[in-house]
Structure formats: C-alpha cells, structure tokens
Design a protein around this motif. Structure first.
Motif, PDB file in Angstrom:
ATOM      1  N   LEU A 124      11.059  36.832  46.183  1.00  0.00           N
ATOM      2  CA  LEU A 124      10.508  37.889  45.339  1.00  0.00           C
ATOM      3  C   LEU A 124       9.710  38.930  46.111  1.00  0.00           C
ATOM      4  CD1 LEU A 124       9.427  35.856  42.207  1.00  0.00           C
ATOM      5  CD2 LEU A 124      11.042  37.724  42.245  1.00  0.00           C
ATOM      6  N   THR A 125       9.321  38.597  47.361  1.00  0.00           N
ATOM      7  CA  THR A 125       8.468  39.545  48.081  1.00  0.00           C
ATOM      8  C   THR A 125       9.103  40.086  49.345  1.00  0.00           C
ATOM      9  OG1 THR A 125       7.423  37.666  49.197  1.00  0.00           O
ATOM     10  CG2 THR A 125       6.287  38.571  47.283  1.00  0.00           C
ATOM     11  N   LYS A 126      10.299  39.628  49.677  1.00  0.00           N
ATOM     12  CA  LYS A 126      10.840  40.010  50.975  1.00  0.00           C
ATOM     13  C   LYS A 126      11.304  41.456  51.021  1.00  0.00           C
ATOM     14  CE  LYS A 126      15.409  38.254  50.019  1.00  0.00           C
ATOM     15  NZ  LYS A 126      16.341  37.171  50.200  1.00  0.00           N
ATOM     16  N   HIS A 127      11.347  42.112  49.841  1.00  0.00           N
ATOM     17  CA  HIS A 127      11.765  43.507  49.836  1.00  0.00           C
ATOM     18  C   HIS A 127      10.583  44.456  50.038  1.00  0.00           C
ATOM     19  CE1 HIS A 127      10.071  42.762  45.933  1.00  0.00           C
ATOM     20  NE2 HIS A 127       9.906  44.059  45.815  1.00  0.00           N
ATOM     21  N   LEU A 128       9.361  43.903  50.064  1.00  0.00           N
ATOM     22  CA  LEU A 128       8.174  44.751  50.132  1.00  0.00           C
ATOM     23  C   LEU A 128       8.085  45.459  51.478  1.00  0.00           C
ATOM     24  CD1 LEU A 128       5.477  42.426  48.527  1.00  0.00           C
ATOM     25  CD2 LEU A 128       6.631  44.359  47.471  1.00  0.00           C
ATOM     26  N   ASN A 129       7.486  46.619  51.446  1.00  0.00           N
ATOM     27  CA  ASN A 129       7.295  47.439  52.633  1.00  0.00           C
ATOM     28  C   ASN A 129       5.850  47.254  53.091  1.00  0.00           C
ATOM     29  OD1 ASN A 129       7.617  49.335  54.561  1.00  0.00           O
ATOM     30  ND2 ASN A 129       7.928  51.055  53.171  1.00  0.00           N
ATOM     31  N   VAL A 130       5.679  46.693  54.295  1.00  0.00           N
ATOM     32  CA  VAL A 130       4.350  46.265  54.716  1.00  0.00           C
ATOM     33  C   VAL A 130       3.917  46.961  56.004  1.00  0.00           C
ATOM     34  CG1 VAL A 130       3.083  44.275  55.622  1.00  0.00           C
ATOM     35  CG2 VAL A 130       4.457  44.031  53.584  1.00  0.00           C
ATOM     36  N   ALA A 131       2.657  47.351  56.061  1.00  0.00           N
ATOM     37  CA  ALA A 131       2.094  47.908  57.291  1.00  0.00           C
ATOM     38  C   ALA A 131       1.123  46.889  57.862  1.00  0.00           C
ATOM     39  CB  ALA A 131       1.360  49.205  56.992  1.00  0.00           C
ATOM     40  N   ASP A 170      12.792  37.353  62.721  1.00  0.00           N
ATOM     41  CA  ASP A 170      14.060  36.752  62.295  1.00  0.00           C
ATOM     42  C   ASP A 170      14.607  37.424  61.056  1.00  0.00           C
ATOM     43  OD1 ASP A 170      13.799  33.153  62.832  1.00  0.00           O
ATOM     44  OD2 ASP A 170      14.432  34.821  64.098  1.00  0.00           O
ATOM     45  N   THR A 171      13.712  37.738  60.127  1.00  0.00           N
ATOM     46  CA  THR A 171      14.146  38.281  58.842  1.00  0.00           C
ATOM     47  C   THR A 171      14.272  39.793  58.969  1.00  0.00           C
ATOM     48  OG1 THR A 171      11.910  38.700  58.062  1.00  0.00           O
ATOM     49  CG2 THR A 171      12.786  36.502  57.699  1.00  0.00           C
ATOM     50  N   ASP A 172      14.803  40.436  57.927  1.00  0.00           N
ATOM     51  CA  ASP A 172      14.866  41.899  57.969  1.00  0.00           C
ATOM     52  C   ASP A 172      13.742  42.491  57.127  1.00  0.00           C
ATOM     53  OD1 ASP A 172      17.806  42.038  55.771  1.00  0.00           O
ATOM     54  OD2 ASP A 172      15.847  41.075  55.589  1.00  0.00           O
ATOM     55  N   PHE A 173      12.599  41.863  57.244  1.00  0.00           N
ATOM     56  CA  PHE A 173      11.410  42.301  56.521  1.00  0.00           C
ATOM     57  C   PHE A 173      10.982  43.662  57.042  1.00  0.00           C
ATOM     58  CE2 PHE A 173       8.084  41.525  53.722  1.00  0.00           C
ATOM     59  CZ  PHE A 173       6.838  41.604  54.305  1.00  0.00           C
ATOM     60  N   GLN A 174      10.680  44.585  56.094  1.00  0.00           N
ATOM     61  CA  GLN A 174      10.269  45.915  56.525  1.00  0.00           C
ATOM     62  C   GLN A 174       8.795  45.909  56.873  1.00  0.00           C
ATOM     63  OE1 GLN A 174      11.438  49.300  53.940  1.00  0.00           O
ATOM     64  NE2 GLN A 174      12.483  47.709  52.788  1.00  0.00           N
ATOM     65  N   LYS A 175       8.485  45.797  58.180  1.00  0.00           N
ATOM     66  CA  LYS A 175       7.092  45.859  58.559  1.00  0.00           C
ATOM     67  C   LYS A 175       6.926  46.945  59.620  1.00  0.00           C
ATOM     68  CE  LYS A 175       7.357  42.918  62.464  1.00  0.00           C
ATOM     69  NZ  LYS A 175       8.811  43.207  62.553  1.00  0.00           N
ATOM     70  N   THR A 176       5.814  47.644  59.546  1.00  0.00           N
ATOM     71  CA  THR A 176       5.524  48.680  60.526  1.00  0.00           C
ATOM     72  C   THR A 176       4.169  48.354  61.135  1.00  0.00           C
ATOM     73  OG1 THR A 176       6.555  50.208  58.976  1.00  0.00           O
ATOM     74  CG2 THR A 176       5.452  51.160  60.886  1.00  0.00           C
ATOM     75  N   ILE A 177       4.127  48.255  62.451  1.00  0.00           N
ATOM     76  CA  ILE A 177       2.866  47.934  63.111  1.00  0.00           C
ATOM     77  C   ILE A 177       2.185  49.230  63.501  1.00  0.00           C
ATOM     78  CG2 ILE A 177       1.806  46.798  65.091  1.00  0.00           C
ATOM     79  CD1 ILE A 177       4.061  44.797  64.995  1.00  0.00           C
ATOM     80  N   HIS A 178       0.942  49.369  63.078  1.00  0.00           N
ATOM     81  CA  HIS A 178       0.149  50.538  63.467  1.00  0.00           C
ATOM     82  C   HIS A 178      -0.877  50.073  64.486  1.00  0.00           C
ATOM     83  CE1 HIS A 178       1.419  53.423  60.244  1.00  0.00           C
ATOM     84  NE2 HIS A 178       1.851  52.299  59.727  1.00  0.00           N
ATOM     85  N   PRO A 179      -0.682  50.403  65.766  1.00  0.00           N
ATOM     86  CA  PRO A 179      -1.605  49.921  66.799  1.00  0.00           C
ATOM     87  C   PRO A 179      -2.874  50.762  66.829  1.00  0.00           C
ATOM     88  CG  PRO A 179       0.154  51.199  67.789  1.00  0.00           C
ATOM     89  CD  PRO A 179       0.433  51.184  66.315  1.00  0.00           C
ATOM     90  N   SER A 180      -3.687  50.565  65.810  1.00  0.00           N
ATOM     91  CA  SER A 180      -4.866  51.404  65.686  1.00  0.00           C
ATOM     92  C   SER A 180      -5.922  50.626  64.917  1.00  0.00           C
ATOM     93  CB  SER A 180      -4.461  52.679  64.938  1.00  0.00           C
ATOM     94  OG  SER A 180      -5.532  53.575  64.918  1.00  0.00           O
ATOM     95  N   ARG A 181      -7.078  51.258  64.764  1.00  0.00           N
ATOM     96  CA  ARG A 181      -8.165  50.569  64.068  1.00  0.00           C
ATOM     97  C   ARG A 181      -8.458  51.296  62.764  1.00  0.00           C
ATOM     98  NH1 ARG A 181     -13.241  51.058  64.715  1.00  0.00           N
ATOM     99  NH2 ARG A 181     -12.912  52.693  66.266  1.00  0.00           N
ATOM    100  N   LEU A 182      -8.853  50.551  61.747  1.00  0.00           N
ATOM    101  CA  LEU A 182      -9.181  51.166  60.473  1.00  0.00           C
ATOM    102  C   LEU A 182     -10.547  51.832  60.556  1.00  0.00           C
ATOM    103  CD1 LEU A 182      -8.508  51.400  57.392  1.00  0.00           C
ATOM    104  CD2 LEU A 182      -9.835  49.327  57.082  1.00  0.00           C
ATOM    105  N   THR A 183     -10.604  53.101  60.144  1.00  0.00           N
ATOM    106  CA  THR A 183     -11.911  53.761  60.161  1.00  0.00           C
ATOM    107  C   THR A 183     -12.415  54.065  58.769  1.00  0.00           C
ATOM    108  OG1 THR A 183     -10.733  55.841  60.459  1.00  0.00           O
ATOM    109  CG2 THR A 183     -11.677  54.837  62.433  1.00  0.00           C
TER     110      THR A 183
END
Lengths: 512, 263
Positions: free
Chosen positions: A81-88, A185-198
């Motif tokens: 149910l959650t594998k379609h989510l777009n995650v940062a 392994d999965t085709d999970f949509q994840k985007t890594i933001h190499p930064s810090r939250l301000t």
C-alpha cells in the motif's frame, strides 16, 4: 519520472474534462459552465506549469537518513500500500546514497547495536536481514549480569525460554547499509537530498495570497503540504515530515515539541577489543560508577560499552592502550569487588518453593569473561542522558527514533525502540492509505503515538530505574539488588518474562 | 432511528401484520413467510411542487420535521471538518466505514484490495455527502466521485474543503437530490447513502431512487447509525441486515415489482 508526469497530465486532463461535462449536466446554468470551463483551463495550464517549474511535492520527507530513517524507508518500500509513495530523504552525510561496500577485512567499528529478536524478525519481514547476514554479525544466546558487590549474579540462556538467540550484535554501518540495499532492490521512488534542514513551515502565514504560480504552492498555502528549506538553498514540499534526525532533532525543535528529561552524570566510552578465544556471551557488570558491557561481535572481537563519570571517561580515552586494556580486564574481573559465589544448590533450594519449574542450565555457575588481549579500534566517548518528547506527532509532522526518545545504553534497547517506531509508523501510514486518509492528518499520526508512546515510556522508566538503582552504593540497597539478582536468576517465570520483554515482545515483566 | 428500523424488520417477520401497504416491506415479507401476499398497488401521495430544497423528501405531515432537520444541519454546517466539533463521532467512525466499503466494493467489483487506489475507474455517488467526509477518502482511493446533498451550505463547504487538495478537487459536488438525478437518468457503479435514510420522510421511495441510480451489476450501500453507543451496536446489526436485505431483494426479481431495475 516522465511516465508519472504524462500519466498525471492525462489524468488531470480527463478529470478536468469529466468535471466540465458533469458540471454542465448536473448543475446547469450557462454562467456556471462558462466559469467552470475557464477554471478548468487554468487548472490544466497550472498543472503543466507546475511540472516544468516547481518541484514535485513529495508524499513523505524523511529528515535523517540514519538507521531508523532508513528502516522507515525500507518498510514503506516493501509494503504494497505504500510502495508507490514518493519519498525524500534529507541527510547531510555525503556518503549516503553512494554504494558503500563493507569489506570483510575492515576492522570492526566500535559503533554497534544489539538488536533484539523482535527487531530481527521485523528486518526479516522487510527482507533486509539477508544483507546483515552477509557481513559480520554475532548472535548470542548467553547473558551474564552481576555487580561489584559479589553478592549475586544472573545468567540467562536463550534455551531457558525456548528461543534460539537472545539477540545479535551488529555494527551500525552494517544495519544501515542492509536497509539501504533492500530499498535499492525495489523500485521505490526515493530522492536523497544531501543537505541539512534549516526551516520548516507547517502552517502558511495567513497573509499569503492564493495567487500563486503553481499548484504545489497553492497546496502549501491551503495547508495540504509542509514546506522544508534546506541549507543548500533548495526547498521542497511534502504531505508528511518525519523527524528521524536523532537526539538533537532539528525537526523536533522546528515543530516546537517540548521535551522532558535529564542528563545522567555519566559518559559512555566505547571501543572494540580482541580476545584470544571466541567470545559467545554478552556480559554486563555493574560497577560503582556505572556498568561495563562486553558484547560479542564475532571473529574474536567484542565491543565494550563502559559507563562512568565524565572525568574518568576522559582519562580512559586518553590513557595509553595497554593501560586501558589492563583497566578493562580489571573492571571485568576482580576490580572493585569479589566474584559472586555460584552456590547453585543453596540458592536453588531457597527459591524452589516459589513455584514454577526450576530451570537448571547446563553451565549455570558464575563465569569470568574472556580476557581482553588488545584494543582493536579508537576509543569514543558520549554523554548520556534521558530524553522524551511530550508529543510524537502533530499535523504533518511526526518523530521516530532518538528524535522522540533517548535512553541509557545499559540494556541495549535504544535503537530497538527506534526500529519499533519506524515499522509501526509505516504500518499506520499503510492503514491510513487503505481508508483514503490524508497521511498528514493528526488523527492518523496520533494513532502511531498512542501505540508507541506507552511502550517507549515503560521501557525508559524501567531502564532509568535500573540506572538509579545501580548508581547507589548503600549496604541495604546492595543486598536488595543481590536478592533481585537471585530472584531474576532462579525464579523461572520471572526470568522468562524478563527475557521476553528485553527481546522486544510487548509484554511487561510480571504481567504475563 | 435505528430501533425504528429494527422494529420494522421485526414487523416483517410477524405474519399478523398485514396492513402495511409498502411494497418493499411486502416483498421482504414474502421472502420470509413463503406465503403469497397480494400486493395492493401503492401509490405515494402526489408530491407538492418541487421547491428545490427538500425535493427527495415527500410532503407528508412529517415535512415540518424535515425542515427542522435541515435547519439543524444548516446551523452546524461550518463545523463539518472540525474533528473535535459536533461531527466528532462521524469523524471517529469514518475509517471503519471506509474499511468496510473498501473490502465490500473490492469484492463486488473484483478489484485488487492491496493497491493504493482500488477504486480507479469506478463512478461513485455519495448521496447526502454533507461536508464531504466520505467523498474525499473515496476520491483518494481512486474513484470518480459525485457528491450530492439537499443543503446548499453543505455543498459549498464540501467544495471549499475538497478544493484544498489536488487529489480531492476532482470531486463533483451538486446541490440536488437522488430523485432529480434519477429524472436526469444518471447512473453510477456504486451508490452510497450513509447516515441519510433516517433523515428521509419515505425510506421506501428513497431506496427506489437509489436503486434506479445504480448500474445493473453495481452496488448500493446504505447505512444508518445512530450516535449513542448502544444503538451503534444495534445499528451495525441493522445496517448489515439492511444491506443483506437489499441484496436479497436484488436476487429475488419476482418480489421486486417496483424494484425491477435492480439486477
């Protein structure tokens, strides 16, 4: 990504057309249909604009890509149910995302965690444990706890409770990379933001107008999205922000969650040591200044977690290696006090009337831990404290792991609580999606809080109780503790309860 | 409200009660008593000219009660989306009814219940949608949703709230009645009327309209749940029985003189 965009455009177009048609038929009135058709045209235009100009809003933004944040991502990625989510994933560690290969010859890192059987089964559920098994890891099925007074000791065997293991000691980097590999392994949509939250805004200011350039910003202004600003100048939007950024959580601070807690006047010194023989048992000795734990890591290595006051910790860190090894052996052996007597028969008789089957383990007598031969890593020291956030969740923001609670390491529970949080949140998000809820809704996030808070607080209270009970050197209290040791060792129902609770099963000791 | 329904159901089982001219109830009596019952033709009293406000409620001596009900809803319309306000029980039970809808409709339409948007491609009408508490989750589950309500104020609030989120802004809201939709010959895959039937003057006619709006092979879902815990429990039983009842009627075409459009 392109496929998603074209699909969305098509959907928006068909929806717009359908709404146009329906509005004309159902609501009637020439004026109404004219107005709506211009609205719909604008809507389509806005959608097209939003894809070319503004960043696509994410469903979830996980702030903190450590073990617990990655566990959440992994669980979301492997649930239908959650594998379609777009995650940062927002984490300033530049190494995150690059394929870090852990070589067998690498010396063991002193940063390790003891994962409980409950956590192991959660890892197996998402399919990440297979990756852990490819690297150094050490199951243990024996645990001995005693203190410096020599009045008592407790020895636990996994088979006393019909289990195979009491836990597994794994380097943190192995846990982390295993979870990350599983996500990859999965085709999970994840985007890594190499930064810090301000900066984080959950409620747009009332002065902002609805006249915005994109549908994303319009949603943010309408309160449907949270806006996050990062240190590299970029900003992103998400329906839900998860704070998995550790004890000094920026998310917790920006969201204004109050915390309660206190500093222990103790630091923990950690390092890896080597033996001449394999160590297959977990040892913990309570000393006047704090407990010293020796945890097996495999390949004749063990991990030391030694809690003491800050001055002594600084001394331990700076003294030369040989002196340190001597100090460790001293602390684990005859330092500060005698060995407890393993008078098996006497104690057993005393407690037999308390009922339950007496569990006589094969080697129930007191053992001295294996000698440390040399130091195998640098020594690190950390201050210890207890911290608990008063709330775990509010609209569009939720805390998991150390961001929500920090505990004393004396029972190896900290990261296990965090993993429990991550997997519970993932399950609750899936349940919310199943009934069409907005995942940032307070009622859904409070369900997570209602599930995790009591469990976490109970564990924290017990650990804090232990910490306080063992930090006082007072005759009568020492004897009480010794009695507790004897009881915990010989009263098998209690032993079973304690082991199962420490293993992560959700029952309180005594109430089985 | 729910107890009224229960007694009606109880009355059907009692063969002594023969006076009720309602064809819906008669049909059910036939099912349960296995005795031929002459069905006197029952024509509802002619409705007054449609004043647009409460058209799907027939004008009977009880119409003043309907005005009162509308007024009551109108007064608290602004608090539809306040989950701590007067609609708190509705918000609290929403996940439960949505879970039920999900499993039932997925089974009925042979949809995969394990995907995030199982209702893709389904046209659903939420009759008596109020502020859209049910319509919005249905839209998130992928359905093409139309929400109708007799009260203009509710529709305005529903539209406003749904417009905040792009996913729900595709919901069509209309201030109209089930009857009017029937006249316009609208049809939907699923017709859902939750917590509406107790506010309707003539439940039988209302059911007729609902079934007329449903495609052959579609589904009609009605619920009526009261707000006290005790009748919540009994009402669930009644709703299940009611749903079962309606489904039974679907299957027995002989008994459905007036409901023959439903397959």
């Amino acid at each position: 990504m392109n496929r998603a965009i074209t699909r969305k455009l098509a959907a928006a177009a068909t929806n717009a057309y359908q709404s146009k048609v329906l509005r004309k038929n159902l609501c009637g009135g020439a004026n109404a249909s004219a107005a709506t058709s211009t609205q719909i045209n604008n809507h389509i235009h806005e959608d097209k604009q939003s894809f070319t100009h503004t960043v696509h809003p994410y469903d979830i933004a996980i702030v903190g890509g450590g073990m617990v944040g990655m566990a959440l991502a992994c669980s979301l990625a492997t649930t239908p149910l959650t594998k379609h989510l777009n995650v940062a994933i927002i984490d300033s560690n530049p190494a995150l995302g690059s394929k870090v290969s852990i070589k067998k010859e690498d010396p063991p890192d002193p940063r390790v965690s003891t994962v409980t059987p409950a956590t192991i089964s959660l890892f197996k559920d998402v399919g990440a444990w297979q990756y852990v098994q490819q690297h150094r890891h050490a199951y243990f099925d024996k645990l001995q706890v005693w203190d410096y007074t020599g009045l008592g000791y407790t020895k636990y065997y996994a088979k006393d409770v019909n289990k195979d293991v009491l836990g597994c000691v794994v380097e943190n980097k192995v846990l982390h990379s295993s979870l990350f590999s599983r996500v990859e392994d999965t085709d999970f949509q994840k985007t890594i933001h190499p930064s810090r939250l301000t900066l984080m805004s959950l409620h747009p200011s009332s002065s902002s107008t609805v006249e915005s350039s994109s549908s994303t910003e319009a949603s943010y202004v309408n309160g449907c999205l949270a806006k996050l600003e990062l240190s590299d100048g970029s900003s992103l939007y998400a329906k839900l922000v998860v704070g998995a950024d550790g004890a000094k959580s920026q998310v917790r601070q920006l969201a204004g969650f109050k915390t309660t807690g206190w500093n222990y006047s103790q630091n923990a010194v950690i390092c890896t040591v080597e033996h001449s023989v394999e160590n297959q048992c977990a040892w913990q000795r309570f000393l006047p200044g704090g407990p010293i734990a020796l945890l097996p890591m495999g390949d004749k290595f063990s991990n030391i977690v030694w809690t003491m006051n800050p001055k002594e910790a600084a001394d331990c860190k700076s003294m030369n290696e040989d002196d340190f090894v001597k100090a460790v052996n001293h602390a684990l052996d005859y330092g500060y006090g005698p060995h407890p007597k393993s008078s098996l028969l006497a104690s057993a008789d005393m407690f037999s009337w308390l009922g339950g089957n007496l569990v006589i383990s094969a080697n129930d007598s007191f053992e001295v831990p294996p000698k440390v031969v040399k130091l195998a890593s640098a020594r690190m020291a950390f201050p210890l404290s207890l911290m608990h956030a008063k709330d775990y969740a509010s609209r569009r923001v939720v805390l998991i792991g150390d961001a929500a609670h920090a505990v004393h390491p004396l029972a190896g529970q900290g990261v296990n609580l965090g993993f429990g949080d991550a997997f519970a949140l993932s399950r609750i998000i899936a349940e919310g999606i199943a009934v069409g809820m907005d995942i940032g809704e307070v009622s859904l996030l409070k369900k997570y809080e209602a599930e995790r808070k009591p469990a976490n607080v109970t564990m924290m209270a017990i650990l804090d109780g232990f910490q306080k009970a063992y930090s006082v050197d007072f005759g009568p209290l020492n004897i009480l503790r010794a009695a507790a040791f004897h009881g915990a060792h010989h009263i098998s129902p209690l032993k079973r309860s304690i082991i199962s609770y420490a293993s992560g099963e959700q029952r309180l000791p005594l109430f089985s | 409200m729910a107890s009224k329904l229960l007694t009606k159901v109880g009355a059907i089982r009692d063969p002594k009660i023969a006076r009720n001219p309602n064809p819906l109830l008669n049909a059910t009596r036939r099912l349960f008593s296995h005795r031929p019952i002459s069905t006197p033709p029952h024509s509802p009293p002619s409705s007054p000219p449609d004043n647009g406000k409460n058209a799907h409620k027939k004008s009977k001596p009880t119409s003043s009660l309907k005005d009162l009900e509308l007024a009551k809803f109108s007064a608290i319309a602004d608090s539809w989306w306040d989950s701590e306000g007067p609609f708190k029980p509705l918000h609290a039970m929403n996940p439960t009814r949505l879970a039920f809808l999900r499993s039932t409709l997925c089974r009925h339409f042979r949809k995969d219940p394990h995907v995030a948007r199982p209702f893709e491609g389904l046209k659903i009408v939420d009759v008596g949608c109020g502020g859209g508490i049910l319509s919005e989750p249905l839209a998130r589950m992928g359905a093409t949703v139309t929400g109708i309500d007799a009260l203009e104020k509710n529709i305005n609030i529903a539209r406003l709230h749904a417009g905040l989120d792009p996913v729900t802004s595709t919901i069509e809201y209309c201030c109209t009645t089930a009857e009017k939709l029937v006249k316009e010959q609208k049809m939907f895959d699923a017709v859902i009327a939750l917590e509406v039937i107790e506010h309707v003057a003539d439940p039988a006619e209302f059911c007729k309209s609902l079934s007329a709006l449903t495609h052959p092979g579609g589904a009609t879902v009605i619920s009526t749940i009261n707000r006290s815990m005790r009748s919540y429990a009994t009402a669930i039983v009644a709703a299940e029985y009611l749903l079962h009842w309606v489904r039974l009627l679907y299957l027995d075409s002989c008994a459905l003189a007036l409901l023959k459009t439903v397959v």
